[in-house]
Design an enzyme around this catalytic site. Structure first.
Site, mmCIF file in Angstrom:
data_model
loop_
_atom_site.group_PDB
_atom_site.id
_atom_site.type_symbol
_atom_site.label_atom_id
_atom_site.label_comp_id
_atom_site.label_asym_id
_atom_site.label_seq_id
_atom_site.Cartn_x
_atom_site.Cartn_y
_atom_site.Cartn_z
ATOM 1 C CB ALA A 1 187.435 64.868 -39.503
ATOM 2 C CB ILE A 2 186.566 70.145 -39.501
ATOM 3 C CG1 ILE A 2 186.721 69.705 -40.961
ATOM 4 C CG2 ILE A 2 186.950 71.618 -39.339
ATOM 5 C CD1 ILE A 2 185.726 70.345 -41.911
ATOM 6 C CB THR A 36 185.857 77.041 -41.226
ATOM 7 O OG1 THR A 36 185.676 76.093 -40.161
ATOM 8 C CG2 THR A 36 186.793 78.149 -40.782
ATOM 9 C CB ALA A 37 180.578 74.887 -41.122
ATOM 10 N NE ARG A 38 179.129 73.795 -47.796
ATOM 11 C CZ ARG A 38 180.350 73.270 -47.841
ATOM 12 N NH1 ARG A 38 181.307 73.805 -47.071
ATOM 13 N NH2 ARG A 38 180.628 72.253 -48.628
ATOM 14 C CG ASP A 81 187.148 79.972 -45.397
ATOM 15 O OD1 ASP A 81 187.660 80.787 -46.200
ATOM 16 O OD2 ASP A 81 187.212 78.745 -45.559
ATOM 17 C CD GLU A 135 180.757 80.080 -50.070
ATOM 18 O OE1 GLU A 135 181.371 79.119 -50.553
ATOM 19 O OE2 GLU A 135 180.955 80.493 -48.898
ATOM 20 C CG HIS A 155 184.373 78.202 -49.035
ATOM 21 N ND1 HIS A 155 183.072 77.835 -49.281
ATOM 22 C CD2 HIS A 155 184.926 77.168 -48.333
ATOM 23 C CE1 HIS A 155 182.848 76.631 -48.758
ATOM 24 N NE2 HIS A 155 183.959 76.213 -48.182
ATOM 25 C CG LEU A 156 190.905 80.913 -49.883
ATOM 26 C CD1 LEU A 156 192.035 81.896 -49.620
ATOM 27 C CD2 LEU A 156 191.044 80.311 -51.273
ATOM 28 N N GLY A 157 189.302 77.353 -46.938
ATOM 29 C CA GLY A 157 189.662 76.427 -45.873
ATOM 30 C C GLY A 157 190.336 75.149 -46.319
ATOM 31 N N GLY A 158 189.695 74.411 -47.222
ATOM 32 C CA GLY A 158 190.243 73.127 -47.631
ATOM 33 C C GLY A 158 190.987 73.141 -48.941
#
Length: 340
Positions: free
Chosen positions: A171-172, A252-254, A278, A283, A301-304
């Site tokens: 989806a991303i 932006t995953a891991r 991100d 982290e 890590h603000l993506g979602g």
């Protein structure tokens, strides 16, 4: 607290609900009993789960909402008091690498993530970082703040016509592809399974048969795949060597999907021109190099983590539970459980 005498499925939430609409939550409570913990760390949570199960359990489902870091790791020991009665654990995050999926499956527990609520906000972050690394925005901002008007930033790079390679077309990745096309970028992807032809047409994407094909031919590479045993360290020294010189990289995953030492070497050599990150391997600790380097645009890590995403993720958790108890199957299962 008291034992369940109303014959409603009983739900335990690790954190209080903060964003879902009151009307929706009240409607859910007409069919389910929800209890919320108010704890601040891993040790408190473990003790509270044990005591709640003894005093008020058993529980049919367990909910883990956003901002999980203080409560990690979600080990079998952490979750063990919930078995054997618990039927599902639902998470408000898209990633599930912090949960013992195999252990849950062995104990007959469905695990569900949220596939929709955080996907577009995370893709927004991926698109933001894509533009930021291409246009070198962080260094330009630092120059402007230092009184160095334009400095050495003219001319900068255009996204138009560049080839964006997306690793992981869930989806991303699909949202990112759609957004990138607005900037006239050509999008290709590598995925464990090729998309149906109609999806490739809708998102205007081209499939790469191998990861190497994508790495060798992309100007910008964006990581959007889940972290698991097969993707940990997916991009390391060998993979960076396969990339074009001056490639732009976005993750932006891991963090652990990328070997950070290999990335640093690639940045230093110029193999990777700039990286937009991100997520990080350890982290909330961030490697000092990424903090100090002008070649990196970093986010915590603000993506979602948007207001809408939080609201929708809480609702998605509850929809998974509703579906399981009405149809025998949740909406977004990560694992497969035999009917019991």
């Amino acid at each position: 607290m008291s034992k369940n005498t109303h014959n409603k499925p009983k739900i335990l939430s690790l954190m209080p609900f903060k964003a879902v609409e009151v009307e929706y939550l009240n409607d859910f409570k007409t069919r389910f009993i929800i209890e919320e913990l108010n704890v601040s760390n891993h040790e408190e949570a473990m003790a509270a789960i044990r005591s709640n199960v003894v005093e008020s359990g058993p529980y049919d489902a367990f909910i883990v909402l956003m901002n999980t870091k203080p409560y990690e790791p979600f080990t079998p020991e952490f979750l063990a008091p919930l078995i054997p009665h618990c039927k599902t654990i639902v998470s408000a995050s898209a990633g599930y690498d912090k949960f013992p999926i195999d252990w849950l499956t062995e104990n007959g527990i469905w695990f569900c993530n949220t596939r929709n609520s955080v996907s577009e906000p995370t893709a927004d972050m991926a698109m933001f970082l894509t533009l930021a690394v291409i246009r070198d925005t962080s260094r330009a901002e630092k120059s402007a703040r230092a009184g160095l008007w334009r400095n050495d930033h003219v001319p900068c790079t255009d996204p138009s016509g560049l080839k964006l390679g997306i690793i992981g077309m869930g989806a991303i990745g699909k949202h990112h592809a759609r957004k990138a096309s607005v900037f006239n970028m050509h999008v290709q992807y590598y995925n464990r399974r090729r998309l149906p032809p109609e999806d490739e047409f809708i998102y205007n994407v081209t499939y790469c048969e191998t990861l190497e094909d994508l790495l060798r031919t992309s100007d910008v590479i964006s990581v959007s795949c889940p972290l698991d045993a097969t993707t940990k360290g997916l991009l390391s020294h060998k993979e960076f060597a396969q990339m074009k010189d001056g490639t732009f990289l976005v993750n932006t995953a891991r963090g652990a999907i990328i070997d950070e030492h290999a990335l640093i070497a690639a940045l230093e050599s110029g193999k990777v021109a700039r990286a937009g990150l991100d997520v990080f391997e350890d982290e909330p600790k961030i490697n000092k190099y990424f903090i100090e380097s002008d070649r990196c645009i970093i986010q915590p890590h603000l993506g979602g983590l948007t207001q809408k995403a939080r609201r929708d993720a809480e609702k998605e958790c509850l929809e998974n539970i509703k579906s399981l108890f009405s149809t025998g199957r949740p909406v977004a299962p990560v694992n497969e459980i035999s009917r019991r």
